[in-house]
Write a protein that holds these residues in place. Structure first.
Motif, PDB file in Angstrom:
ATOM      1  N   GLY A 291       0.856  -1.158  -0.103  1.00 42.25           N
ATOM      2  CA  GLY A 291      -0.001   0.071   0.136  1.00 42.25           C
ATOM      3  C   GLY A 291       0.821   1.419  -0.067  1.00 42.25           C
ATOM      4  N   THR A 292       0.607   2.128  -0.856  1.00 41.85           N
ATOM      5  CA  THR A 292       1.139   3.501  -0.675  1.00 41.85           C
ATOM      6  C   THR A 292       0.757   4.345   0.314  1.00 41.85           C
ATOM      7  N   VAL A 293       1.351   4.635   1.399  1.00 38.49           N
ATOM      8  CA  VAL A 293       1.173   5.526   2.538  1.00 38.49           C
ATOM      9  C   VAL A 293       2.073   6.635   2.545  1.00 38.49           C
ATOM     10  N   LEU A 294       1.723   7.562   3.479  1.00 38.99           N
ATOM     11  CA  LEU A 294       2.690   8.855   3.670  1.00 38.99           C
ATOM     12  C   LEU A 294       3.775   8.337   4.916  1.00 38.99           C
ATOM     13  N   ASP A 295       3.483   7.334   5.753  1.00 40.70           N
ATOM     14  CA  ASP A 295       4.471   6.978   6.495  1.00 40.70           C
ATOM     15  C   ASP A 295       5.137   5.684   6.096  1.00 40.70           C
ATOM     16  N   GLY A 296       5.143   5.503   4.818  1.00 37.12           N
ATOM     17  CA  GLY A 296       5.943   4.143   4.355  1.00 37.12           C
ATOM     18  C   GLY A 296       7.286   4.375   4.117  1.00 37.12           C
ATOM     19  N   GLU A 297       7.702   3.287   3.556  1.00 42.98           N
ATOM     20  CA  GLU A 297       9.239   3.132   3.353  1.00 42.98           C
ATOM     21  C   GLU A 297       9.449   3.366   1.734  1.00 42.98           C
ATOM     22  N   ASN A 298      10.660   4.162   1.620  1.00 49.61           N
ATOM     23  CA  ASN A 298      10.768   4.445  -0.032  1.00 49.61           C
ATOM     24  C   ASN A 298      10.663   3.462  -0.879  1.00 49.61           C
ATOM     25  N   ILE A 299       9.837   3.490  -1.819  1.00 53.65           N
ATOM     26  CA  ILE A 299       9.650   2.242  -3.006  1.00 53.65           C
ATOM     27  C   ILE A 299      10.834   2.316  -3.740  1.00 53.65           C
ATOM     28  N   TYR A 300      11.923   3.073  -3.721  1.00 51.34           N
ATOM     29  CA  TYR A 300      12.889   2.878  -4.731  1.00 51.34           C
ATOM     30  C   TYR A 300      14.033   1.930  -3.970  1.00 51.34           C
ATOM     31  N   SER A 301      13.665   1.807  -2.639  1.00 49.60           N
ATOM     32  CA  SER A 301      14.698   1.039  -1.765  1.00 49.60           C
ATOM     33  C   SER A 301      14.316   0.014  -1.282  1.00 49.60           C
ATOM     34  N   GLN A 302      13.136  -0.472  -1.274  1.00 50.19           N
ATOM     35  CA  GLN A 302      12.406  -1.602  -0.726  1.00 50.19           C
ATOM     36  C   GLN A 302      12.314  -2.632  -1.795  1.00 50.19           C
ATOM     37  N   PRO A 303      12.557  -3.933  -1.381  1.00 51.11           N
ATOM     38  CA  PRO A 303      12.345  -4.845  -2.118  1.00 51.11           C
ATOM     39  C   PRO A 303      11.003  -5.312  -2.497  1.00 51.11           C
ATOM     40  N   LEU A 304      10.809  -5.428  -3.841  1.00 46.26           N
ATOM     41  CA  LEU A 304       9.426  -5.765  -4.441  1.00 46.26           C
ATOM     42  C   LEU A 304       9.361  -6.960  -5.153  1.00 46.26           C
ATOM     43  N   THR A 305       8.235  -7.766  -5.117  1.00 46.26           N
ATOM     44  CA  THR A 305       7.927  -9.002  -5.614  1.00 46.26           C
ATOM     45  C   THR A 305       7.333  -8.832  -6.797  1.00 46.26           C
ATOM     46  N   SER A 306       7.492  -9.991  -7.597  1.00 45.32           N
ATOM     47  CA  SER A 306       6.797 -10.068  -8.936  1.00 45.32           C
ATOM     48  C   SER A 306       5.229 -10.458  -8.795  1.00 45.32           C
ATOM     49  N   HIS A 307       4.645 -10.744  -7.530  1.00 44.02           N
ATOM     50  CA  HIS A 307       3.304 -10.988  -7.514  1.00 44.02           C
ATOM     51  C   HIS A 307       2.850 -10.305  -6.065  1.00 44.02           C
ATOM     52  N   GLY A 308       1.742 -10.280  -5.802  1.00 47.61           N
ATOM     53  CA  GLY A 308       1.168  -9.388  -4.931  1.00 47.61           C
ATOM     54  C   GLY A 308      -0.116  -8.590  -5.142  1.00 47.61           C
ATOM     55  N   ILE A 309      -0.494  -7.907  -4.094  1.00 43.79           N
ATOM     56  CA  ILE A 309      -1.636  -6.970  -4.304  1.00 43.79           C
ATOM     57  C   ILE A 309      -1.260  -5.543  -3.922  1.00 43.79           C
ATOM     58  N   ILE A 310      -1.695  -4.396  -4.809  1.00 43.96           N
ATOM     59  CA  ILE A 310      -1.064  -3.054  -4.670  1.00 43.96           C
ATOM     60  C   ILE A 310      -2.367  -2.423  -4.235  1.00 43.96           C
ATOM     61  N   VAL A 311      -2.466  -1.875  -3.024  1.00 41.89           N
ATOM     62  CA  VAL A 311      -3.656  -1.330  -2.614  1.00 41.89           C
ATOM     63  C   VAL A 311      -3.548   0.200  -2.916  1.00 41.89           C
ATOM     64  N   MET A 312      -4.578   0.889  -3.728  1.00 47.88           N
ATOM     65  CA  MET A 312      -4.550   2.437  -3.811  1.00 47.88           C
ATOM     66  C   MET A 312      -5.892   2.918  -2.955  1.00 47.88           C
ATOM     67  N   GLY A 313      -5.524   4.151  -2.221  1.00 48.45           N
ATOM     68  CA  GLY A 313      -6.724   4.518  -1.529  1.00 48.45           C
ATOM     69  C   GLY A 313      -7.431   5.439  -1.922  1.00 48.45           C
ATOM     70  N   ASN A 314      -8.226   5.948  -1.211  1.00 51.33           N
ATOM     71  CA  ASN A 314      -9.246   7.264  -1.606  1.00 51.33           C
ATOM     72  C   ASN A 314      -8.453   8.537  -1.889  1.00 51.33           C
ATOM     73  N   GLU A 315      -9.035   9.417  -2.487  1.00 50.03           N
ATOM     74  CA  GLU A 315      -8.329  10.609  -3.098  1.00 50.03           C
ATOM     75  C   GLU A 315      -8.039  11.599  -2.034  1.00 50.03           C
ATOM     76  N   GLY A 316      -9.115  11.547  -1.020  1.00 49.82           N
ATOM     77  CA  GLY A 316      -8.911  12.600   0.123  1.00 49.82           C
ATOM     78  C   GLY A 316      -8.339  11.899   1.511  1.00 49.82           C
ATOM     79  N   ASN A 317      -8.872  10.489   1.728  1.00 48.64           N
ATOM     80  CA  ASN A 317      -8.341   9.899   2.887  1.00 48.64           C
ATOM     81  C   ASN A 317      -7.413   8.800   2.807  1.00 48.64           C
ATOM     82  N   GLY A 318      -7.064   8.339   1.796  1.00 50.84           N
ATOM     83  CA  GLY A 318      -5.854   7.417   1.467  1.00 50.84           C
ATOM     84  C   GLY A 318      -6.571   6.068   1.813  1.00 50.84           C
TER      85      GLY A 318
END
Length: 246
Positions: free
Chosen positions: A174-201
């Protein structure tokens, strides 16, 4: 010539309750209509101001430019408008869920954003999109148009995301404001990417189910900068990074 009942039916499909009652949705333009026909969506009726060569056999009712303007949901109508039968919504497949790269939309409200995300998912070869019941209806005229035909290419499942993610054994990002930098985190070839509400995340119940919290970093050095990214743009950046690693 269009009948009054035809005009009334078409215009009524702007509302979700009427699409659900009639089991129909509207698509416009040769590209969108053609892609839906090629993908096997069943046409109810097709209206065109020109002589079109469609990818599969379909009866076309000729109409005037003026009539097209009366029934179109676009500011600049595009030659053809078609009504399609609503497909049966597929059910989540737990086996596939844990082996695919998918997007989950948590209460994304803007039809333009939802349509653009579907188009982005198609471009990056995302396997499926899971939508919460409160996400904008993917078969609204605005969403269908914003997909530019991509709605025909990718499975879209409306379901309870808390149940879905609670049963998943794959990574849940999930993309969140208190998350870890996406460019330095390990990412898998499978999984679920959650995208949240425009105002509330991402909603609190869904946040608890994230296994990986990602942040798209802000590189602006001044204090006065954008508070957040548009959800469709954030989806594009996130999908691109997953595929770049892939």
């Amino acid at each position: 010539m269009l009948s009054k009942s035809q005009i009334k039916l078409i215009r009524s499909l702007e509302l979700k309750k009427n699409r659900k009652r009639e089991k129909l949705f509207v698509a416009e333009g040769p590209k969108v209509v053609g892609d839906l026909l090629r993908a096997g969506f069943q046409p109810h009726s097709v209206f065109s101001t020109t002589s079109l060569s469609l990818p599969v056999s379909a009866d076309i009712q000729g109409i005037t430019d003026e009539e097209l303007h009366r029934i179109s949901f676009l500011q600049h109508p595009q030659e053809v408008l078609a009504l399609f039968h609503l497909p049966e919504s597929p059910q989540p497949d737990s086996t596939r869920l844990n082996t695919q790269l998918a997007i989950a939309l948590d209460n994304v409200q803007d039809p333009g954003n939802v349509g653009t995300i579907i188009r982005i998912a198609d471009w990056f070869g995302i396997d499926a999109i899971y939508c919460s019941p409160t996400t904008a209806d993917v078969y609204s005229p605005k969403v269908v148009q914003a997909t530019m035909g991509s709605i025909a290419h990718i499975p879209i499942i409306v379901c309870d995301l808390v149940t879905l993610l609670g049963q998943a054994s794959c990574p849940v990002y999930g993309t969140v404001l208190d998350g870890e930098n996406i460019y330095s985190q390990p990412l898998t070839s499978h999984g679920i990417i959650v995208m949240g509400n425009e105002g509330n995340g991402i909603s609190p119940a869904i946040r608890q189910l994230l296994t990986h919290r990602l942040l798209i970093p802000n590189y602006h050095k001044d204090s006065e900068t954008a508070e957040s990214l548009n959800v469709a743009i954030a989806t594009a950046i996130t999908c691109a990074e997953f595929r770049r690693r892939g």
